[in-house]
Write an enzyme that holds these catalytic residues in place. Structure first.
Site, PDB file in Angstrom:
ATOM      1  N   LYS A   1      70.638  14.547  -4.917  1.00 12.77           N
ATOM      2  CA  LYS A   1      69.382  14.400  -5.214  1.00 12.77           C
ATOM      3  C   LYS A   1      68.674  15.576  -4.116  1.00 12.77           C
ATOM      4  O   LYS A   1      69.318  15.803  -3.300  1.00 12.77           O
ATOM      5  CB  LYS A   1      68.926  12.834  -4.738  1.00 12.77           C
ATOM      6  CG  LYS A   1      67.475  12.467  -5.492  1.00 12.77           C
ATOM      7  CD  LYS A   1      67.891  11.962  -6.889  1.00 12.77           C
ATOM      8  CE  LYS A   1      66.712  11.513  -7.567  1.00 12.77           C
ATOM      9  NZ  LYS A   1      67.489  10.772  -8.791  1.00 12.77           N
TER      10      LYS A   1
HETATM   11  P1  NAD Z   1      57.400  10.320 -13.378  1.00 12.14           P
HETATM   12  O1  NAD Z   1      56.689  11.091 -12.162  1.00 12.14           O
HETATM   13  O2  NAD Z   1      57.246  10.692 -14.618  1.00 12.14           O
HETATM   14  O3  NAD Z   1      56.294   9.066 -13.122  1.00 12.14           O
HETATM   15  C1  NAD Z   1      56.193   8.051 -12.251  1.00 12.14           C
HETATM   16  C2  NAD Z   1      54.990   7.248 -12.497  1.00 12.14           C
HETATM   17  O4  NAD Z   1      54.708   6.195 -11.459  1.00 12.14           O
HETATM   18  C3  NAD Z   1      53.854   7.897 -12.581  1.00 12.14           C
HETATM   19  O5  NAD Z   1      52.961   7.190 -13.810  1.00 12.14           O
HETATM   20  C4  NAD Z   1      53.050   7.525 -11.307  1.00 12.14           C
HETATM   21  O6  NAD Z   1      51.598   7.542 -11.293  1.00 12.14           O
HETATM   22  C5  NAD Z   1      53.626   5.975 -11.073  1.00 12.14           C
HETATM   23  N1  NAD Z   1      53.700   5.636  -9.568  1.00 12.14           N
HETATM   24  C6  NAD Z   1      53.813   6.294  -8.495  1.00 12.14           C
HETATM   25  N2  NAD Z   1      53.310   5.439  -7.689  1.00 12.14           N
HETATM   26  C7  NAD Z   1      53.111   4.215  -8.021  1.00 12.14           C
HETATM   27  C8  NAD Z   1      52.853   3.297  -7.409  1.00 12.14           C
HETATM   28  N3  NAD Z   1      52.885   2.908  -6.124  1.00 12.14           N
HETATM   29  N4  NAD Z   1      52.512   1.880  -8.475  1.00 12.14           N
HETATM   30  C9  NAD Z   1      52.587   2.142  -9.581  1.00 12.14           C
HETATM   31  N5  NAD Z   1      52.810   3.322 -10.392  1.00 12.14           N
HETATM   32  C10 NAD Z   1      52.993   4.462  -9.355  1.00 12.14           C
HETATM   33  O7  NAD Z   1      58.702   9.802 -12.874  1.00 12.14           O
HETATM   34  P2  NAD Z   1      59.651   9.217 -13.846  1.00 12.14           P
HETATM   35  O8  NAD Z   1      60.689  10.272 -13.979  1.00 12.14           O
HETATM   36  O9  NAD Z   1      59.202   8.371 -14.714  1.00 12.14           O
HETATM   37  O10 NAD Z   1      60.555   8.233 -12.611  1.00 12.14           O
HETATM   38  C11 NAD Z   1      60.234   7.088 -12.215  1.00 12.14           C
HETATM   39  C12 NAD Z   1      61.181   6.412 -11.390  1.00 12.14           C
HETATM   40  O11 NAD Z   1      62.395   6.288 -12.420  1.00 12.14           O
HETATM   41  C13 NAD Z   1      61.779   6.996 -10.407  1.00 12.14           C
HETATM   42  O12 NAD Z   1      61.994   5.989  -9.419  1.00 12.14           O
HETATM   43  C14 NAD Z   1      63.108   7.647 -10.718  1.00 12.14           C
HETATM   44  O13 NAD Z   1      63.796   7.794  -9.551  1.00 12.14           O
HETATM   45  C15 NAD Z   1      63.481   6.802 -11.712  1.00 12.14           C
HETATM   46  N6  NAD Z   1      64.532   7.604 -12.733  1.00 12.14           N
HETATM   47  C16 NAD Z   1      63.889   8.575 -13.353  1.00 12.14           C
HETATM   48  C17 NAD Z   1      64.842   9.246 -14.324  1.00 12.14           C
HETATM   49  C18 NAD Z   1      64.423  10.232 -15.324  1.00 12.14           C
HETATM   50  O14 NAD Z   1      65.159  10.823 -16.370  1.00 12.14           O
HETATM   51  N7  NAD Z   1      63.077  10.809 -15.206  1.00 12.14           N
HETATM   52  C19 NAD Z   1      66.108   8.786 -14.539  1.00 12.14           C
HETATM   53  C20 NAD Z   1      66.447   7.518 -13.600  1.00 12.14           C
HETATM   54  C21 NAD Z   1      65.674   7.102 -12.961  1.00 12.14           C
END
Ligand code: NAD
Length: 419
Positions: free
Chosen positions: A107
């Protein structure tokens, strides 16, 4: 003194210790299996639009190199630190091992608020971070992907920067790229699609019908918005959504297409509606069938877990549940079915793996092929976790992590200790 500090790293350590007790890993092996192999910290100087030079801290942690190259996302967030990055790298290892992908976990990220940057500044931060990482990454060493605060465009800049230094196009250095620059069909949707597929499997398992079922999604980004869309396609009503700007709740349900159009236009949920707003914290406690935390770590804690009124928790985010909340959920397994993060959001890394394989072969698949293969792998992994949980009478999280940890432990054992 350890360079890995903070509550998120401690959470990963506590989880690992309890799994190591359960699978019987001896003291020598524990440190070798748990502690990250490499940690890189860099300073990224960037000229801002107003002429100043700002220096951003960047990190990359490569957890283990036992089963192949490392693989993992890149997070741009204002409170990011080495401890959090290391915890996310550790979880990534168990996730890859659980899905039988030939990777160790990694990461990385930059301590920066991406929303506060202009597009030019974002590009400069992205390119400088990748340039600083060039000595430590490579298609057979460490392959990056998007995470919170980064997206397909950032991956395209990473790929371009790396390629410029190599003097040739190296698409396989990152995954989650746009299809136009060597990405795969279906990667952007993969994580949310996987979440929704596994929710369907969980519903089947506990005998819950999609018709009439309701869901709340916390975090309306890449993962959350796609999960909401796919759950709605299954006939599930999306009654609550939130992001860092707003939270909405309506038992009648939201039109996901309209939500997505608003977010595509404005970049966030704020301003979607004047009605149905709710305190973001309270949203988690509303009655629903499926709760999808898809934002940040440690939102379901020992303090608030008793307030949850859902039947299924589908962990789209990494690490949304703290170990003390987990202990409670473990005792209430018959009331709340948990799809643990390393299973629930593994669709992302699975399709990243497909993207890497396609890039290495320069042979590309259709979206249907990608999605079919994704579902086959998720189904197999879900079944594996469920049978282990049933066999040993343990929680789904314990079962999933144990399978991942054992695979890494066994990989190290069979290779032996060098020199
Ligand atoms: P992203 O940046 O596209 O979206 C994150 C979202 O969370 C945004 O809408 C943001 O406004 C919101 N957010 C942030 N803090 C917040 C809070 N305190 N309360 C409510 N909403 C909040 O990110 P993503 O890629 O969708 O990732 C989200 C989660 O999923 C992370 O934990 C990431 O590690 C995990 N994840 C992502 C992927 C991927 O393929 N993108 C894969 C596995 C896991």
């Amino acid at each position: 003194m350890s360079i890995y500090t903070g509550p998120v790293f401690e959470m990963a350590r506590t989880q690992f210790d309890s799994i190591a007790d359960y699978v019987g890993i001896n003291a020598d092996e524990r440190v070798r299996v748990f502690m990250p192999k490499r940690a890189i910290a860099v300073s990224c100087p960037v000229r801002m639009d107003d002429g100043r030079v700002e220096v951003f801290q960047g990190y990359r942690v490569q957890h283990h190199l036992t089963l192949g190259p490392t693989k993992g996302g890149t997070r741009f967030a204002s409170n990011l630190d080495m401890g959090e990055v290391a915890a996310l790298a550790v979880w990534m290892s168990w996730k890859c091992a659980l899905a039988d992908l030939p990777y160790g976990g990694a990461k990385g990220g930059v301590t920066v608020d991406p929303h506060a940057l202009s597009r030019r500044e974002l590009e400069a931060v992205s390119r400088r971070y990748m340039q600083e990482m060039i000595p430590f990454v490579g298609p057979h060493t460490d392959v990056m992907a998007p995470d919170m605060g980064t997206n397909e465009q950032v991956m395209a800049w990473f790929m371009d920067t790396y390629s410029m230094y190599q003097g040739r196009t190296v698409t396989e250095i990152v995954t989650g790229k746009p299809v136009a620059s060597g990405g795969t069909e279906g990667r952007r949707e993969a994580t949310g699609r996987g979440v929704a597929f596994l929710v369907a499997r969980a519903m089947e398992t506990i005998g819950l019908k999609a018709q009439g079922a309701t869901a709340i999604v916390q975090g309306y980004g890449n993962v959350g918005a796609v999960a909401a869309h796919e759950l709605a396609l299954q006939g599930i009503r999306i009654i609550g959504v939130s992001d860092h700007t707003a939270a909405y709740f309506d038992t009648k349900g939201f039109d996901v297409a309209k939500l997505n159009a608003h977010v595509a236009k404005t970049g966030a949920l704020r301003g979607y509606s004047k009605d149905n707003t709710i305190d973001a914290g309270e949203l988690l406690y509303q009655k629903c069938d499926i709760l999808v935390p898809a934002a940040v770590e440690r939102v379901i804690t020992g303090e608030n877990v008793r307030k949850l009124r859902c039947r299924i928790i589908a962990e789209g985010a990494n690490g949304p549940t703290t170990p003390d909340a987990d202990a409670y959920l473990d005792q209430h397994r018959n009331e709340i079915f948990v799809i643990p993060d390393i299973l629930c959001n593994s669709g992302g890394v699975i399709v990243s793996y497909f993207e890497w394989v396609q890039d290495l072969q320069q042979f590309f698949w259709s979206e249907t092929e990608v999605t079919d293969k994704l579902k086959t792998l998720l189904n197999r992994t879900f079944n594996k976790v469920l049978s282990r949980a049933t066999r040993d009478n343990v929680s789904n999280r314990t079962a999933a992590m144990a399978i991942g940890v054992e695979k890494v432990r066994d990989g190290k054992k069979i290779r032996g200790l060098f020199p």
